[in-house]
Design a protein around this motif. Structure first.
Motif, PDB file in Angstrom:
ATOM      1  N   LEU A  16       0.878  -1.165   0.000  1.00  0.00           N
ATOM      2  CA  LEU A  16       0.000   0.000   0.000  1.00  0.00           C
ATOM      3  C   LEU A  16       0.911   1.208   0.000  1.00  0.00           C
ATOM      4  N   GLY A  17       0.996   1.868  -1.153  1.00  0.00           N
ATOM      5  CA  GLY A  17       1.982   2.925  -1.287  1.00  0.00           C
ATOM      6  C   GLY A  17       3.367   2.308  -1.214  1.00  0.00           C
ATOM      7  N   GLU A  18       4.186   2.807  -0.292  1.00  0.00           N
ATOM      8  CA  GLU A  18       5.533   2.274  -0.132  1.00  0.00           C
ATOM      9  C   GLU A  18       5.631   1.267   1.010  1.00  0.00           C
ATOM     10  N   VAL A  19       4.491   0.936   1.598  1.00  0.00           N
ATOM     11  CA  VAL A  19       4.471   0.023   2.741  1.00  0.00           C
ATOM     12  C   VAL A  19       4.131  -1.396   2.278  1.00  0.00           C
ATOM     13  N   THR A  20       4.982  -2.351   2.619  1.00  0.00           N
ATOM     14  CA  THR A  20       4.700  -3.752   2.317  1.00  0.00           C
ATOM     15  C   THR A  20       3.817  -4.327   3.418  1.00  0.00           C
ATOM     16  N   LEU A  21       2.615  -4.781   3.040  1.00  0.00           N
ATOM     17  CA  LEU A  21       1.689  -5.353   4.017  1.00  0.00           C
ATOM     18  C   LEU A  21       2.025  -6.801   4.327  1.00  0.00           C
ATOM     19  N   LEU A  22       2.333  -7.562   3.291  1.00  0.00           N
ATOM     20  CA  LEU A  22       2.666  -8.969   3.532  1.00  0.00           C
ATOM     21  C   LEU A  22       3.413  -9.553   2.344  1.00  0.00           C
ATOM     22  N   GLU A  23       4.161 -10.598   2.640  1.00  0.00           N
ATOM     23  CA  GLU A  23       4.832 -11.408   1.626  1.00  0.00           C
ATOM     24  C   GLU A  23       4.546 -12.864   1.962  1.00  0.00           C
ATOM     25  N   LEU A  24       4.197 -13.646   0.942  1.00  0.00           N
ATOM     26  CA  LEU A  24       3.727 -15.009   1.209  1.00  0.00           C
ATOM     27  C   LEU A  24       4.054 -15.914   0.038  1.00  0.00           C
ATOM     28  N   ASP A  25       4.526 -17.099   0.363  1.00  0.00           N
ATOM     29  CA  ASP A  25       4.768 -18.120  -0.647  1.00  0.00           C
ATOM     30  C   ASP A  25       4.336 -19.444  -0.028  1.00  0.00           C
ATOM     31  N   ALA A  26       3.255 -20.031  -0.562  1.00  0.00           N
ATOM     32  CA  ALA A  26       2.702 -21.228   0.088  1.00  0.00           C
ATOM     33  C   ALA A  26       1.922 -22.066  -0.902  1.00  0.00           C
ATOM     34  N   ALA A  27       1.782 -23.333  -0.568  1.00  0.00           N
ATOM     35  CA  ALA A  27       0.976 -24.260  -1.364  1.00  0.00           C
ATOM     36  C   ALA A  27      -0.010 -24.961  -0.428  1.00  0.00           C
ATOM     37  N   VAL A  28      -1.226 -25.153  -0.905  1.00  0.00           N
ATOM     38  CA  VAL A  28      -2.276 -25.791  -0.110  1.00  0.00           C
ATOM     39  C   VAL A  28      -2.799 -26.990  -0.897  1.00  0.00           C
ATOM     40  N   GLY A  29      -2.684 -28.165  -0.319  1.00  0.00           N
ATOM     41  CA  GLY A  29      -3.094 -29.381  -0.997  1.00  0.00           C
ATOM     42  C   GLY A  29      -4.568 -29.690  -0.832  1.00  0.00           C
ATOM     43  N   PRO A  30      -5.054 -30.758  -1.456  1.00  0.00           N
ATOM     44  CA  PRO A  30      -6.465 -31.135  -1.391  1.00  0.00           C
ATOM     45  C   PRO A  30      -6.929 -31.367   0.049  1.00  0.00           C
ATOM     46  N   GLY A  31      -7.989 -30.694   0.444  1.00  0.00           N
ATOM     47  CA  GLY A  31      -8.549 -30.876   1.768  1.00  0.00           C
ATOM     48  C   GLY A  31      -7.776 -30.220   2.889  1.00  0.00           C
ATOM     49  N   GLU A  32      -6.697 -29.515   2.565  1.00  0.00           N
ATOM     50  CA  GLU A  32      -5.893 -28.854   3.590  1.00  0.00           C
ATOM     51  C   GLU A  32      -6.368 -27.421   3.822  1.00  0.00           C
ATOM     52  N   VAL A  33      -6.087 -26.907   5.011  1.00  0.00           N
ATOM     53  CA  VAL A  33      -6.410 -25.518   5.342  1.00  0.00           C
ATOM     54  C   VAL A  33      -5.120 -24.794   5.724  1.00  0.00           C
ATOM     55  N   LEU A  34      -4.815 -23.718   5.023  1.00  0.00           N
ATOM     56  CA  LEU A  34      -3.719 -22.836   5.405  1.00  0.00           C
ATOM     57  C   LEU A  34      -4.331 -21.670   6.170  1.00  0.00           C
ATOM     58  N   THR A  35      -3.889 -21.457   7.409  1.00  0.00           N
ATOM     59  CA  THR A  35      -4.416 -20.369   8.224  1.00  0.00           C
ATOM     60  C   THR A  35      -3.430 -19.213   8.249  1.00  0.00           C
ATOM     61  N   SER A 180     -14.453 -30.366   8.288  1.00  0.00           N
ATOM     62  CA  SER A 180     -14.653 -31.765   7.875  1.00  0.00           C
ATOM     63  C   SER A 180     -15.225 -31.829   6.467  1.00  0.00           C
ATOM     64  N   ARG A 181     -16.168 -30.927   6.151  1.00  0.00           N
ATOM     65  CA  ARG A 181     -16.765 -30.958   4.812  1.00  0.00           C
ATOM     66  C   ARG A 181     -15.757 -30.541   3.737  1.00  0.00           C
ATOM     67  N   LEU A 182     -14.927 -29.558   4.039  1.00  0.00           N
ATOM     68  CA  LEU A 182     -13.909 -29.136   3.072  1.00  0.00           C
ATOM     69  C   LEU A 182     -12.880 -30.245   2.854  1.00  0.00           C
ATOM     70  N   HIS A 183     -12.541 -30.946   3.933  1.00  0.00           N
ATOM     71  CA  HIS A 183     -11.597 -32.053   3.811  1.00  0.00           C
ATOM     72  C   HIS A 183     -12.195 -33.178   2.973  1.00  0.00           C
ATOM     73  N   GLU A 184     -13.451 -33.510   3.248  1.00  0.00           N
ATOM     74  CA  GLU A 184     -14.122 -34.580   2.502  1.00  0.00           C
ATOM     75  C   GLU A 184     -14.218 -34.235   1.018  1.00  0.00           C
ATOM     76  N   ALA A 185     -14.427 -32.957   0.728  1.00  0.00           N
ATOM     77  CA  ALA A 185     -14.566 -32.526  -0.664  1.00  0.00           C
ATOM     78  C   ALA A 185     -13.223 -32.363  -1.371  1.00  0.00           C
ATOM     79  N   GLY A 186     -12.120 -32.491  -0.623  1.00  0.00           N
ATOM     80  CA  GLY A 186     -10.797 -32.359  -1.228  1.00  0.00           C
ATOM     81  C   GLY A 186     -10.472 -30.944  -1.669  1.00  0.00           C
ATOM     82  N   LEU A 187     -11.018 -29.946  -0.944  1.00  0.00           N
ATOM     83  CA  LEU A 187     -10.841 -28.555  -1.357  1.00  0.00           C
ATOM     84  C   LEU A 187      -9.723 -27.878  -0.565  1.00  0.00           C
ATOM     85  N   PRO A 188      -8.727 -27.313  -1.255  1.00  0.00           N
ATOM     86  CA  PRO A 188      -7.716 -26.516  -0.558  1.00  0.00           C
ATOM     87  C   PRO A 188      -8.360 -25.219  -0.081  1.00  0.00           C
ATOM     88  N   SER A 189      -8.048 -24.812   1.157  1.00  0.00           N
ATOM     89  CA  SER A 189      -8.718 -23.647   1.728  1.00  0.00           C
ATOM     90  C   SER A 189      -7.722 -22.705   2.387  1.00  0.00           C
TER      91      SER A 189
END
Length: 211
Positions: A16-35, A180-189
């Protein structure tokens, strides 16, 4: 057969302008949740907006969002195949419960009425199809919102503090149901929250942002 989807956030940097809010590098597999946890103003919701495809013009972002290997970074939100669950259920007041569930279903879905009835049964709301959403309790509305999301057949899901407005007992119950439903559906979240119990119940990787 359950589809096995993958979400990759490659070298994301949001400023935002010259301010870095966040930097992120990640992978989320089937049914996994990245928080992603952090206080207000740390960039959590901005990250979701970027991944979903509606980042406000005031922000700048670099990096790529890949879904099942496909680069969706520059696609409009409606073409990304990403579902969202918010703090508020955001049910359409002019539609019945069944109408809300049918709304997001792919056009090619066979026998939508039967699918809706089965879905209501799965979340303990059999026979509620004709009800006005306003007559449902907060927990019932949250379950309908979750099922509407699943019936839209997304390839990944973004969770924007979806349990924040529920009371303590209901919050734990809904966490168990949603994850549980997201895991059963194999959805990365991707879950953003300020509540550590959300992260614990999600059970996946945790990234903590500073203010």
């Amino acid at each position: 057969m359950i589809d096995r989807h993958h979400l990759a956030l490659e070298k994301i940097r949001i400023t935002l302008g010259e301010v870095t809010l966040l930097e992120l590098d990640a992978a989320v597999g089937p049914g996994e949740v990245l928080t992603v946890m952090g206080p207000s103003g740390s960039g959590k919701s901005t990250l979701l907006a970027f991944v979903a495809g509606f980042l406000a013009p005031a922000f700048q972002a670099t990096g790529r969002v890949r879904l099942d290997g496909r680069d969706v970074t520059r696609l409009p939100a409606e073409r990304r195949g990403i579902g969202l669950l918010f703090q508020d259920p955001l049910l359409f007041p002019h539609l019945s419960v069944a109408g809300n569930l049918r709304f997001g279903m792919p056009r090619a879905t066979p026998d939508k009425s039967a699918r809706v009835e089965a879905a209501l049964g799965e979340i303990g709301l059999a026979g509620f199809g004709d009800r006005d959403p306003a007559t449902l309790s907060g927990g019932q509305q949250a379950r309908v919102a979750l099922m509407r999301l699943l019936l839209s057949a997304p390839c990944a899901v973004l969770l924007d503090e979806p349990f924040a407005k529920l009371d303590t007992h209901l919050r734990h119950e809904m966490r168990q149901l949603v994850f549980s439903r997201l895991h059963e559906a194999g959805l990365p979240s991707l879950l953003v929250t300020h509540d550590r119990e959300d992260a614990e119940d999600a059970g996946g990787s945790l990234i903590e942002l500073s203010a």
